[in-house]
Design a protein around this motif. Structure first.
Motif, mmCIF file in Angstrom:
data_model
loop_
_atom_site.group_PDB
_atom_site.id
_atom_site.type_symbol
_atom_site.label_atom_id
_atom_site.label_comp_id
_atom_site.label_asym_id
_atom_site.label_seq_id
_atom_site.Cartn_x
_atom_site.Cartn_y
_atom_site.Cartn_z
ATOM 1 N N PRO A 1 0.816 -1.224 0.000
ATOM 2 C CA PRO A 1 0.000 0.000 0.000
ATOM 3 C C PRO A 1 0.849 1.273 0.000
ATOM 4 O O PRO A 1 0.511 2.241 -0.683
ATOM 5 C CB PRO A 1 -0.829 -0.130 1.277
ATOM 6 N N ALA A 2 1.937 1.274 0.773
ATOM 7 C CA ALA A 2 2.789 2.465 0.834
ATOM 8 C C ALA A 2 3.430 2.740 -0.520
ATOM 9 O O ALA A 2 3.528 3.900 -0.953
ATOM 10 C CB ALA A 2 3.851 2.291 1.911
ATOM 11 N N GLU A 3 3.879 1.683 -1.197
ATOM 12 C CA GLU A 3 4.499 1.865 -2.511
ATOM 13 C C GLU A 3 3.484 2.346 -3.543
ATOM 14 O O GLU A 3 3.789 3.194 -4.383
ATOM 15 C CB GLU A 3 5.132 0.548 -2.965
ATOM 16 N N ARG A 4 2.276 1.817 -3.464
ATOM 17 C CA ARG A 4 1.247 2.239 -4.415
ATOM 18 C C ARG A 4 0.886 3.713 -4.206
ATOM 19 O O ARG A 4 0.657 4.448 -5.165
ATOM 20 C CB ARG A 4 0.013 1.350 -4.273
ATOM 21 N N GLU A 5 0.843 4.131 -2.951
ATOM 22 C CA GLU A 5 0.549 5.539 -2.667
ATOM 23 C C GLU A 5 1.641 6.440 -3.225
ATOM 24 O O GLU A 5 1.353 7.490 -3.838
ATOM 25 C CB GLU A 5 0.423 5.750 -1.159
ATOM 26 N N LEU A 6 2.888 6.057 -3.029
ATOM 27 C CA LEU A 6 4.003 6.851 -3.560
ATOM 28 C C LEU A 6 3.915 6.979 -5.076
ATOM 29 O O LEU A 6 4.106 8.066 -5.637
ATOM 30 C CB LEU A 6 5.335 6.224 -3.157
ATOM 31 N N ASN A 7 3.642 5.872 -5.749
ATOM 32 C CA ASN A 7 3.548 5.906 -7.208
ATOM 33 C C ASN A 7 2.391 6.791 -7.670
ATOM 34 O O ASN A 7 2.526 7.560 -8.632
ATOM 35 C CB ASN A 7 3.358 4.490 -7.769
ATOM 36 N N ALA A 8 1.250 6.668 -6.993
ATOM 37 C CA ALA A 8 0.076 7.443 -7.384
ATOM 38 C C ALA A 8 0.340 8.938 -7.239
ATOM 39 O O ALA A 8 0.003 9.737 -8.125
ATOM 40 C CB ALA A 8 -1.134 7.022 -6.564
ATOM 41 N N LYS A 9 0.931 9.334 -6.128
ATOM 42 C CA LYS A 9 1.215 10.755 -5.915
ATOM 43 C C LYS A 9 2.231 11.268 -6.932
ATOM 44 O O LYS A 9 2.099 12.385 -7.449
ATOM 45 C CB LYS A 9 1.733 10.974 -4.488
ATOM 46 N N TYR A 10 3.228 10.449 -7.215
ATOM 47 C CA TYR A 10 4.263 10.869 -8.159
ATOM 48 C C TYR A 10 3.713 11.013 -9.571
ATOM 49 O O TYR A 10 4.014 11.985 -10.271
ATOM 50 C CB TYR A 10 5.425 9.875 -8.135
ATOM 51 N N LEU A 11 2.872 10.083 -9.998
ATOM 52 C CA LEU A 11 2.388 10.157 -11.374
ATOM 53 C C LEU A 11 1.416 11.327 -11.561
ATOM 54 O O LEU A 11 1.373 11.944 -12.633
ATOM 55 C CB LEU A 11 1.760 8.821 -11.811
ATOM 56 N N ILE A 12 0.635 11.660 -10.530
ATOM 57 C CA ILE A 12 -0.281 12.803 -10.638
ATOM 58 C C ILE A 12 0.507 14.103 -10.756
ATOM 59 O O ILE A 12 0.220 14.953 -11.607
ATOM 60 C CB ILE A 12 -1.248 12.836 -9.442
ATOM 61 N N SER A 13 1.530 14.262 -9.912
ATOM 62 C CA SER A 13 2.349 15.475 -9.999
ATOM 63 C C SER A 13 3.119 15.522 -11.318
ATOM 64 O O SER A 13 3.281 16.597 -11.904
ATOM 65 C CB SER A 13 3.317 15.552 -8.817
ATOM 66 N N SER A 14 3.572 14.384 -11.803
ATOM 67 C CA SER A 14 4.287 14.350 -13.078
ATOM 68 C C SER A 14 3.366 14.745 -14.224
ATOM 69 O O SER A 14 3.779 15.459 -15.152
ATOM 70 C CB SER A 14 4.867 12.953 -13.320
ATOM 71 N N ALA A 15 2.117 14.285 -14.183
ATOM 72 C CA ALA A 15 1.155 14.654 -15.221
ATOM 73 C C ALA A 15 0.856 16.147 -15.181
ATOM 74 O O ALA A 15 0.751 16.807 -16.223
ATOM 75 C CB ALA A 15 -0.125 13.844 -15.063
ATOM 76 N N ARG A 16 0.712 16.697 -13.990
ATOM 77 C CA ARG A 16 0.473 18.142 -13.871
ATOM 78 C C ARG A 16 1.678 18.929 -14.357
ATOM 79 O O ARG A 16 1.542 20.008 -14.939
ATOM 80 C CB ARG A 16 0.149 18.491 -12.423
ATOM 81 N N LYS A 17 2.871 18.419 -14.116
ATOM 82 C CA LYS A 17 4.072 19.097 -14.574
ATOM 83 C C LYS A 17 4.130 19.141 -16.105
ATOM 84 O O LYS A 17 4.651 20.096 -16.689
ATOM 85 C CB LYS A 17 5.312 18.382 -14.010
ATOM 86 N N MET A 18 3.555 18.137 -16.739
ATOM 87 C CA MET A 18 3.489 18.103 -18.194
ATOM 88 C C MET A 18 2.455 19.085 -18.740
ATOM 89 O O MET A 18 2.438 19.373 -19.934
ATOM 90 C CB MET A 18 3.136 16.689 -18.674
ATOM 91 N N GLY A 19 1.586 19.596 -17.858
ATOM 92 C CA GLY A 19 0.560 20.525 -18.303
ATOM 93 C C GLY A 19 -0.808 19.906 -18.468
ATOM 94 O O GLY A 19 -1.716 20.549 -19.008
ATOM 95 N N CYS A 20 -0.987 18.661 -17.998
ATOM 96 C CA CYS A 20 -2.280 17.989 -18.128
ATOM 97 C C CYS A 20 -3.258 18.524 -17.087
ATOM 98 O O CYS A 20 -2.875 18.831 -15.956
ATOM 99 C CB CYS A 20 -2.129 16.482 -17.931
ATOM 100 N N LEU A 21 -4.522 18.604 -17.492
ATOM 101 C CA LEU A 21 -5.581 18.998 -16.570
ATOM 102 C C LEU A 21 -6.066 17.733 -15.874
ATOM 103 O O LEU A 21 -6.712 16.883 -16.482
ATOM 104 C CB LEU A 21 -6.721 19.674 -17.337
ATOM 105 N N ILE A 22 -5.744 17.609 -14.585
ATOM 106 C CA ILE A 22 -5.978 16.373 -13.843
ATOM 107 C C ILE A 22 -7.023 16.602 -12.768
ATOM 108 O O ILE A 22 -6.953 17.575 -12.016
ATOM 109 C CB ILE A 22 -4.667 15.874 -13.182
ATOM 110 N N PHE A 23 -7.996 15.678 -12.689
ATOM 111 C CA PHE A 23 -9.059 15.798 -11.695
ATOM 112 C C PHE A 23 -8.987 14.721 -10.611
ATOM 113 O O PHE A 23 -9.542 14.900 -9.533
ATOM 114 C CB PHE A 23 -10.435 15.710 -12.374
ATOM 115 N N LEU A 24 -8.339 13.596 -10.887
ATOM 116 C CA LEU A 24 -8.376 12.509 -9.909
ATOM 117 C C LEU A 24 -7.397 12.744 -8.768
ATOM 118 O O LEU A 24 -6.479 13.566 -8.865
ATOM 119 C CB LEU A 24 -8.120 11.177 -10.579
#
Length: 575
Positions: free
Chosen positions: A518-541
């Motif tokens: 669970p801890a690893e999955r949380e880390l990955n989820a947070k990282y991918l959301i911030s990475s997508a926002r850094k790319m300029g994507c409009l993210i809602f989840l």
């Protein structure tokens, strides 16, 4: 920084000098006249001073900022320090914790590097990340572009700084966090109406409440309409301190020789009430509305002095009101709020969706954005609505919402009527919002679909799923999914692959975990959301949507990646 609030003109024949020539004890309160704010020596200098102090205090020990903090000097140094986005990302996280996974921030290679040492692309990505995360946290920044921040625009950076700091200084100023604020209800006003009130309005009501409680002599000061010019002479603030902290020596400002001296006296007394950071006295004397918000919020948290709620029945009514007008899943409400704000372009701040949408007007605005021309504005009713007509006019608005959604958009809204929205039935409102979000997603994908290809609602999931698997294959990734309910999505690895395939180099795989716990999955989820926002994507989840495999939000996430990819390809072709 932002200009101070507008200055009020002093009545003819009354000025500061005349009042100072009288002995303080001879001055009657009802003859005491509000004075105009102190002219700004340098527009925004007091606000810049506060921001510098705030940043140095909150972030001064951050090792990633060791080469640039503490900030010294005025506004130019502040704006220069923010232009590469690193400081803004850090500031947002300290004001609204966990808004950004800081592993996604592009840091300078050397610890002592300056913003100028960052590449233009790295700085722009940081600014995109800060802005997109801030919007998701509730900041009104639709008019600010990442390019403006990265270029050092004073107006853009000033707006970011205030919006970020505002998140921090207004924490706890809500009926949810401080139920005693229900005591500020106006005659005939129900609890839900307070749920959607801006925190600034609640603070203004709180101040007015204590002025009214100080006695009839203060009636001339009511109603208060703003936190700028009306507070510049410190008289109302001195009265507030006397009400909430009667054990302190009374703060007398009438005998002070200048507006600045009055503000100093108020600030000194306020520092005995709260240990929080307070704005400089000059900001009060200048009538700076932003920094008066900081002062009032700090005093409110320290001494609300509203007393306990009344009878047990009143407490039960408040608890029922809070529960009824909150979506069952607060995460779902946050997601819908970000999506709605993206469509409404910050025209309104929706804090409680059930309350903010119950009159139907903003839902009509959303429908107008999704399907221009669909709304008959001749029969629509814009708030504020008169109390006696509020319910019937709101029902008319909401009936039009349901009618457009069913007949023109073809949405499957079963057993839902306008009266359900007006009544605050949160489950049904959530169903409507999800259907509208899905329609919006389909419309965006239709705009990038091959000519002649029509995407029906039944095909939407398959269309996005096919693209995702094809994109993974094109990027040389082996992972595939069978649906957006695939349990393997919980690890976040398939979504990380998507980002890497869309923009090679956007993901640092050394930071990606195996996703087995669970801890690893949380880390990955947070990282991918911030990475997508850094790319300029409009993210809602949210990250919880990933680890819990929320198929609806995952569909919208991947669809957002599709739209971003198409827009990126088009910009390259036209460059």
């Amino acid at each position: 920084m932002g200009a101070a609030a507008s200055q009020a003109a002093a009545p003819a024949g009354t000025d500061d000098l005349e009042l100072r020539e009288k002995e303080p004890e001879d001055i009657e309160l009802d003859t005491w006249t509000r004075l105009p704010p102190l002219p700004c020596a340098e527009p925004g200098s007091a606000e810049a001073e506060f921001c510098v102090t705030y940043i140095n205090t909150r972030l001064g020990r951050d090792p990633a900022l060791a080469g640039r903090l503490p900030l010294a000097g005025g506004a130019p140094a502040l704006f220069n320090a923010c232009s590469d986005g690193v400081l803004l990302c850090k500031l947002l996280n300290t004001c609204a914790p966990d808004s950004i996974d800081e592993r996604a921030v592009n840091l300078p290679t050397a610890a002592a590097a300056t913003p100028a040492s960052q590449s233009c692309e790295d700085a722009l990505q940081n600014c995109e990340l800060a802005l997109n995360a801030a919007r998701a946290a509730g900041c009104s920044l639709s008019a600010v572009a990442a390019e403006d921040v990265a270029s050092g625009s004073e107006a853009a950076i000033s707006e970011c700084l205030w919006q970020f700091i505002r998140l921090g200084v207004l924490q706890g100023v809500s009926v949810r966090d401080a139920p005693a604020l229900a005591a500020l209800r106006r005659p005939g006003e129900d609890v839900p109406a307070l749920l959607d009130a801006p925190p600034e309005q609640l603070l203004l009501r709180w101040l007015a409440h204590h002025l009214a409680a100080a006695g009839p002599a203060w009636d001339a000061w009511l109603p208060l309409r703003d936190m700028g010019a009306e507070l510049a002479d410190s008289t109302a603030l001195a009265c507030l301190l006397g009400q909430i902290a009667p054990e302190l020596a009374p703060v007398s400002v009438q005998g002070e020789p200048s507006l600045l001296a009055r503000a100093e006296a108020v600030r000194t007394a306020a520092a005995e009430v709260t240990s929080e950071m307070l704005p400089p006295a000059r900001a009060i004397a200048e009538g700076n509305a932003h920094l008066n918000v900081v002062l009032l919020a700090a005093l409110f948290r320290a001494r609300p002095a509203l007393g306990a709620l009344g009878a047990a029945g009143e407490q039960t009514q408040l608890a029922a009101g809070l529960e009824e007008y909150s979506l069952e899943d607060s995460r779902e409400e946050r997601t819908f709020r970000v999506w709605l704000q993206s469509l409404l372009r910050d025209e309104v701040a929706l804090r409680s969706l059930a309350e903010g949408l119950r009159d139907g007007y903003w839902l009509l605005r959303v429908l107008d954005a999704l399907a221009p021309g669909a709304v008959d504005w001749r029969t629509a009713h814009r708030p504020p609505l008169k109390p006696l007509l509020r319910r019937p006019l709101s029902i008319e608005n909401c009936n039009q919402v349901v009618r457009i959604a069913r007949r023109l958009l073809g949405l499957p809204l079963v057993n839902i009527g306008g009266v359900d929205i007006v009544g605050g039935r949160t489950k049904l409102l959530a169903a409507i919002l999800w259907q509208l979000m899905r329609f919006h997603t389909r419309a965006l994908l239709q705009s990038i679909a091959p000519p002649g290809r029509r995407i029906t609602d039944a095909e939407l999931d398959r269309f996005v799923l096919s693209w995702a698997n094809a994109r993974a294959a094109a990027g040389g990734k082996a992972r595939r999914i069978g649906s957006f309910s695939d349990p393997s999505l919980a690890s976040g690895l398939f979504l990380v692959d998507q980002l890497s395939a869309i923009e090679p180099g956007s993901v640092n795989f050394a930071l990606v975990t195996p996703g087995g716990t669970p801890a690893e999955r949380e880390l990955n989820a947070k990282y991918l959301i911030s990475s997508a926002r850094k790319m300029g994507c409009l993210i809602f989840l949210l990250w919880e949507d990933v680890v819990e495999v929320n198929s609806r939000m995952l569909l919208v996430f991947v669809a957002s990646l599709m739209v971003h990819t198409a827009a990126r390809a088009e910009s390259r072709e036209t460059a």
